[in-house]
Write a protein that holds these residues in place. Structure first.
Motif, PDB file in Angstrom:
ATOM      1  N   VAL A  77       4.568 -11.805  -0.523  1.00 63.07           N
ATOM      2  CA  VAL A  77       3.187 -11.366  -0.299  1.00 63.07           C
ATOM      3  C   VAL A  77       3.007  -9.931  -0.784  1.00 63.07           C
ATOM      4  CG1 VAL A  77       1.411 -11.008   1.461  1.00 63.07           C
ATOM      5  CG2 VAL A  77       2.969 -12.950   1.651  1.00 63.07           C
ATOM      6  N   MET A  78       4.023  -9.105  -0.558  1.00 61.19           N
ATOM      7  CA  MET A  78       3.947  -7.710  -0.992  1.00 61.19           C
ATOM      8  C   MET A  78       3.777  -7.617  -2.505  1.00 61.19           C
ATOM      9  SD  MET A  78       6.849  -4.750  -0.885  1.00 61.19           S
ATOM     10  CE  MET A  78       7.512  -5.431  -2.419  1.00 61.19           C
ATOM     11  N   LEU A  79       4.492  -8.427  -3.263  1.00 56.64           N
ATOM     12  CA  LEU A  79       4.389  -8.387  -4.724  1.00 56.64           C
ATOM     13  C   LEU A  79       2.980  -8.738  -5.194  1.00 56.64           C
ATOM     14  CD1 LEU A  79       7.711  -9.961  -6.047  1.00 56.64           C
ATOM     15  CD2 LEU A  79       6.974  -7.585  -6.198  1.00 56.64           C
ATOM     16  N   ILE A  80       2.394  -9.779  -4.607  1.00 57.94           N
ATOM     17  CA  ILE A  80       1.047 -10.175  -5.012  1.00 57.94           C
ATOM     18  C   ILE A  80       0.039  -9.090  -4.645  1.00 57.94           C
ATOM     19  CG2 ILE A  80      -0.772 -11.888  -4.683  1.00 57.94           C
ATOM     20  CD1 ILE A  80       1.348 -13.977  -4.230  1.00 57.94           C
ATOM     21  N   CYS A  81       0.168  -8.535  -3.448  1.00 54.97           N
ATOM     22  CA  CYS A  81      -0.746  -7.460  -3.041  1.00 54.97           C
ATOM     23  C   CYS A  81      -0.545  -6.214  -3.892  1.00 54.97           C
ATOM     24  CB  CYS A  81      -0.534  -7.126  -1.569  1.00 54.97           C
ATOM     25  SG  CYS A  81      -0.978  -8.448  -0.421  1.00 54.97           S
ATOM     26  N   LEU A  82       0.700  -5.930  -4.263  1.00 55.91           N
ATOM     27  CA  LEU A  82       0.967  -4.767  -5.105  1.00 55.91           C
ATOM     28  C   LEU A  82       0.335  -4.938  -6.483  1.00 55.91           C
ATOM     29  CD1 LEU A  82       2.431  -2.060  -5.293  1.00 55.91           C
ATOM     30  CD2 LEU A  82       4.456  -3.288  -6.094  1.00 55.91           C
ATOM     31  N   ALA A  83       0.367  -6.166  -7.012  1.00 59.23           N
ATOM     32  CA  ALA A  83      -0.303  -6.425  -8.283  1.00 59.23           C
ATOM     33  C   ALA A  83      -1.806  -6.187  -8.169  1.00 59.23           C
ATOM     34  CB  ALA A  83      -0.026  -7.857  -8.736  1.00 59.23           C
ATOM     35  N   GLY A  84      -2.387  -6.568  -7.039  1.00 61.32           N
ATOM     36  CA  GLY A  84      -3.811  -6.323  -6.840  1.00 61.32           C
ATOM     37  C   GLY A  84      -4.138  -4.843  -6.734  1.00 61.32           C
ATOM     38  N   LEU A  85      -3.300  -4.084  -6.045  1.00 65.44           N
ATOM     39  CA  LEU A  85      -3.539  -2.644  -5.914  1.00 65.44           C
ATOM     40  C   LEU A  85      -3.375  -1.929  -7.250  1.00 65.44           C
ATOM     41  CD1 LEU A  85      -1.677  -1.975  -2.538  1.00 65.44           C
ATOM     42  CD2 LEU A  85      -4.139  -2.093  -2.911  1.00 65.44           C
ATOM     43  N   LEU A 116      12.825  -6.570  -1.779  1.00 56.20           N
ATOM     44  CA  LEU A 116      12.768  -7.880  -2.435  1.00 56.20           C
ATOM     45  C   LEU A 116      14.024  -8.721  -2.226  1.00 56.20           C
ATOM     46  CD1 LEU A 116      11.120  -6.972  -5.870  1.00 56.20           C
ATOM     47  CD2 LEU A 116      10.050  -8.022  -3.885  1.00 56.20           C
ATOM     48  N   VAL A 117      15.087  -8.136  -1.676  1.00 58.65           N
ATOM     49  CA  VAL A 117      16.350  -8.863  -1.535  1.00 58.65           C
ATOM     50  C   VAL A 117      16.204 -10.148  -0.713  1.00 58.65           C
ATOM     51  CG1 VAL A 117      18.665  -8.736  -0.522  1.00 58.65           C
ATOM     52  CG2 VAL A 117      17.829  -6.877  -1.967  1.00 58.65           C
ATOM     53  N   PRO A 118      15.538 -10.156   0.466  1.00 60.99           N
ATOM     54  CA  PRO A 118      15.454 -11.416   1.241  1.00 60.99           C
ATOM     55  C   PRO A 118      14.836 -12.565   0.466  1.00 60.99           C
ATOM     56  CG  PRO A 118      14.760  -9.548   2.574  1.00 60.99           C
ATOM     57  CD  PRO A 118      14.914  -9.038   1.183  1.00 60.99           C
ATOM     58  N   MET A 119      13.845 -12.281  -0.375  1.00 62.81           N
ATOM     59  CA  MET A 119      13.181 -13.338  -1.129  1.00 62.81           C
ATOM     60  C   MET A 119      14.108 -13.973  -2.161  1.00 62.81           C
ATOM     61  SD  MET A 119       9.627 -12.996  -3.293  1.00 62.81           S
ATOM     62  CE  MET A 119      10.452 -12.122  -4.621  1.00 62.81           C
ATOM     63  N   MET A 120      15.120 -13.222  -2.609  1.00 64.50           N
ATOM     64  CA  MET A 120      16.027 -13.721  -3.635  1.00 64.50           C
ATOM     65  C   MET A 120      17.134 -14.607  -3.074  1.00 64.50           C
ATOM     66  SD  MET A 120      16.495 -10.161  -5.757  1.00 64.50           S
ATOM     67  CE  MET A 120      15.061  -9.180  -6.257  1.00 64.50           C
ATOM     68  N   THR A 156      11.627  -0.685  -3.320  1.00 61.51           N
ATOM     69  CA  THR A 156      11.010  -1.962  -3.707  1.00 61.51           C
ATOM     70  C   THR A 156      12.072  -3.017  -3.953  1.00 61.51           C
ATOM     71  OG1 THR A 156       9.161  -0.776  -4.726  1.00 61.51           O
ATOM     72  CG2 THR A 156       9.485  -3.067  -5.371  1.00 61.51           C
ATOM     73  N   THR A 157      13.151  -2.625  -4.637  1.00 55.93           N
ATOM     74  CA  THR A 157      14.245  -3.563  -4.890  1.00 55.93           C
ATOM     75  C   THR A 157      14.906  -4.013  -3.598  1.00 55.93           C
ATOM     76  OG1 THR A 157      14.645  -2.448  -7.002  1.00 55.93           O
ATOM     77  CG2 THR A 157      16.374  -3.895  -6.181  1.00 55.93           C
ATOM     78  N   TYR A 170       0.836  -1.210   0.000  1.00 59.00           N
ATOM     79  CA  TYR A 170       0.000   0.000   0.000  1.00 59.00           C
ATOM     80  C   TYR A 170       0.867   1.254   0.000  1.00 59.00           C
ATOM     81  CZ  TYR A 170      -3.774   3.184   1.297  1.00 59.00           C
ATOM     82  OH  TYR A 170      -4.684   4.201   1.305  1.00 59.00           O
ATOM     83  N   LEU A 171       1.974   1.216   0.740  1.00 62.19           N
ATOM     84  CA  LEU A 171       2.867   2.372   0.765  1.00 62.19           C
ATOM     85  C   LEU A 171       3.596   2.543  -0.566  1.00 62.19           C
ATOM     86  CD1 LEU A 171       4.434   1.998   4.336  1.00 62.19           C
ATOM     87  CD2 LEU A 171       2.705   3.648   3.593  1.00 62.19           C
ATOM     88  N   ILE A 172       4.068   1.434  -1.140  1.00 66.44           N
ATOM     89  CA  ILE A 172       4.789   1.529  -2.410  1.00 66.44           C
ATOM     90  C   ILE A 172       3.859   1.943  -3.536  1.00 66.44           C
ATOM     91  CG2 ILE A 172       6.027   0.141  -4.137  1.00 66.44           C
ATOM     92  CD1 ILE A 172       7.256  -1.405  -1.840  1.00 66.44           C
ATOM     93  N   ASP A 173       2.604   1.571  -3.449  1.00 63.87           N
ATOM     94  CA  ASP A 173       1.642   1.948  -4.497  1.00 63.87           C
ATOM     95  C   ASP A 173       1.399   3.455  -4.527  1.00 63.87           C
ATOM     96  OD1 ASP A 173      -0.236   1.114  -6.564  1.00 63.87           O
ATOM     97  OD2 ASP A 173      -1.809   1.741  -5.179  1.00 63.87           O
ATOM     98  N   ARG A 174       1.789   4.170  -3.458  1.00 64.03           N
ATOM     99  CA  ARG A 174       1.653   5.629  -3.457  1.00 64.03           C
ATOM    100  C   ARG A 174       2.637   6.295  -4.413  1.00 64.03           C
ATOM    101  NH1 ARG A 174      -3.076   6.036  -2.265  1.00 64.03           N
ATOM    102  NH2 ARG A 174      -2.931   3.848  -2.878  1.00 64.03           N
ATOM    103  N   LYS A 175       3.668   5.531  -4.875  1.00 62.10           N
ATOM    104  CA  LYS A 175       4.663   6.008  -5.846  1.00 62.10           C
ATOM    105  C   LYS A 175       5.360   7.282  -5.371  1.00 62.10           C
ATOM    106  CE  LYS A 175       2.314   3.958  -9.820  1.00 62.10           C
ATOM    107  NZ  LYS A 175       1.695   4.178 -11.145  1.00 62.10           N
ATOM    108  N   PHE A 176       5.901   7.223  -4.159  1.00 65.04           N
ATOM    109  CA  PHE A 176       6.697   8.331  -3.643  1.00 65.04           C
ATOM    110  C   PHE A 176       8.082   8.327  -4.303  1.00 65.04           C
ATOM    111  CE2 PHE A 176       7.004   4.583  -0.975  1.00 65.04           C
ATOM    112  CZ  PHE A 176       8.369   4.407  -0.864  1.00 65.04           C
ATOM    113  N   ARG A 177       8.850   9.359  -4.045  1.00 67.26           N
ATOM    114  CA  ARG A 177      10.169   9.460  -4.646  1.00 67.26           C
ATOM    115  C   ARG A 177      11.081   8.349  -4.123  1.00 67.26           C
ATOM    116  NH1 ARG A 177      13.246  15.128  -4.362  1.00 67.26           N
ATOM    117  NH2 ARG A 177      11.442  15.627  -5.708  1.00 67.26           N
TER     118      ARG A 177
END
Length: 329
Positions: free
Chosen positions: A209-217, A144-148, A140-141, A127-134
């Motif tokens: 989970v964040m990626l899937i929710c971000l796709a939904g938003l 995502l590091v722990p998942m990689m 976001t990258t 929800y915070l990343i979907d606000r597209k702040f500077r």
């Protein structure tokens, strides 16, 4: 320039035509005639058959073999021993074994808390990343590091962080609470070791989970929010009436994926605690492994595996039906 491009296209078309004719001439006549005579359905089966054969060999056959072994007294360390049919005896022993029920309760504890924390934190980050702040792409990258990372790397990394004397985790807790760093041990405590694994799994898979929710938003049309603003709906009202209901199918999908994966949790527990101290963190997959490859009761382990499969499949089937109802609203 245009004439040059036309000449290049002509030469390319001519060369591809010549190559196709050469391949056609090199193909034996009986084979070529058979290929020309195949229907679309036959061609589809021709391409699908190898994949189906691989699926049967890798997934279906082991499942059928495990079902067969669950009704026998087979032991993998004595493959030449006489094989006897014991009926439902293995299933009865599994369902009446208090150690197995304890492992199932431990698994349910892990599944509940990891899903709850990952869903809340993952959706909040989305929800915070979907606000597209500077700088949102950079953060976001980083998230995502722990998942990689490989589970082996994550497990050894967090074992070092959890060390009472030199680990960073204990010093952070000491800085925030004033408790001496060496006064508690996350991986050696009966009370804290389950939460140590929950923290690591949440840290690693919340980005998923964040990626899937971000796709939904991101799939919610902007004109819906514009209409809500025209009606003077507050941001809180927009969140509860638009954002959450329309993102709910994606949230439920993330819960489904993580629930299935966490039910099979094995590598992280093995790397961090090995099921200890005692059997405090012994989940169902570790109990299954010990039953099959330490006690060598392969038939009983197969029965336990089938029970786990039926439980996961049944719960997932019920959950998918609920998900479909949410999507059709």
């Amino acid at each position: 320039m245009r004439r040059f491009k036309t000449q290049v296209k002509s030469v390319t078309h001519t060369s591809s035509t010549i190559l196709g004719e050469a391949v056609a001439r090199a193909t034996p006549v009986p084979i070529a005639s058979r290929i020309r005579g195949l229907s679309d359905r036959s061609m589809a089966w021709l391409f699908i058959t190898p994949a189906i054969a691989l699926l049967l060999a890798v997934n279906i056959f082991p499942l059928i073999w495990a079902i067969y072994l669950s009704f026998t007294n087979f032991r993998a360390n004595r493959p030449n021993a006489a094989l006897e049919n014991v009926g439902l005896s293995n299933y009865s022993r599994v369902l009446n074994d208090p150690n197995i029920w304890q492992a199932m309760q431990t698994t349910a504890h892990f599944v509940f808390w990891t899903i709850l924390l990952q869903t809340l934190i993952g959706f909040s980050l989305a929800y915070l990343i979907d606000r597209k702040f500077r700088g949102h792409a950079f953060w976001t990258t980083i998230i995502l590091v722990p998942m990689m990372l490989s589970p082996a790397v994550v497990g050894n990394f967090w074992r070092f962080l959890y060390q009472p004397q030199i680990g960073l985790f204990n010093h952070i807790v000491s800085f925030l609470t004033g408790i001496p760093p060496s006064s508690f041990e996350m991986l050696g405590s009966v009370r804290l070791s389950p939460w140590a694994i929950i923290i690591v799994d949440t840290w690693m898979w919340t980005p998923y989970v964040m990626l899937i929710c971000l796709a939904g938003l991101r799939s919610i049309p902007d004109y819906i929010y514009e209409a809500a603003e025209v009606d003077r709906a507050s941001l809180w009202r927009q969140f509860w009436s638009i954002t959450l209901p329309m993102a709910l199918p994606f949230i439920m999908l993330a819960v489904l994926f993580r629930g299935i994966e966490n039910f099979k949790m094995f590598d992280m527990v093995t790397l961090l605690t090995g099921g200890g101290p005692g059997s405090t963190t012994e989940v169902a997959s570790i109990t299954l492994k010990r039953e099959a490859f330490e006690s060598w009761r392969t038939g009983r382990a197969s029965a336990f595996a089938i029970i786990l499969f039926v439980a996961v499949f049944g719960l997932a089937n019920i959950y998918v039906k609920a998900l479909n109802k949410v999507k059709q609203r």
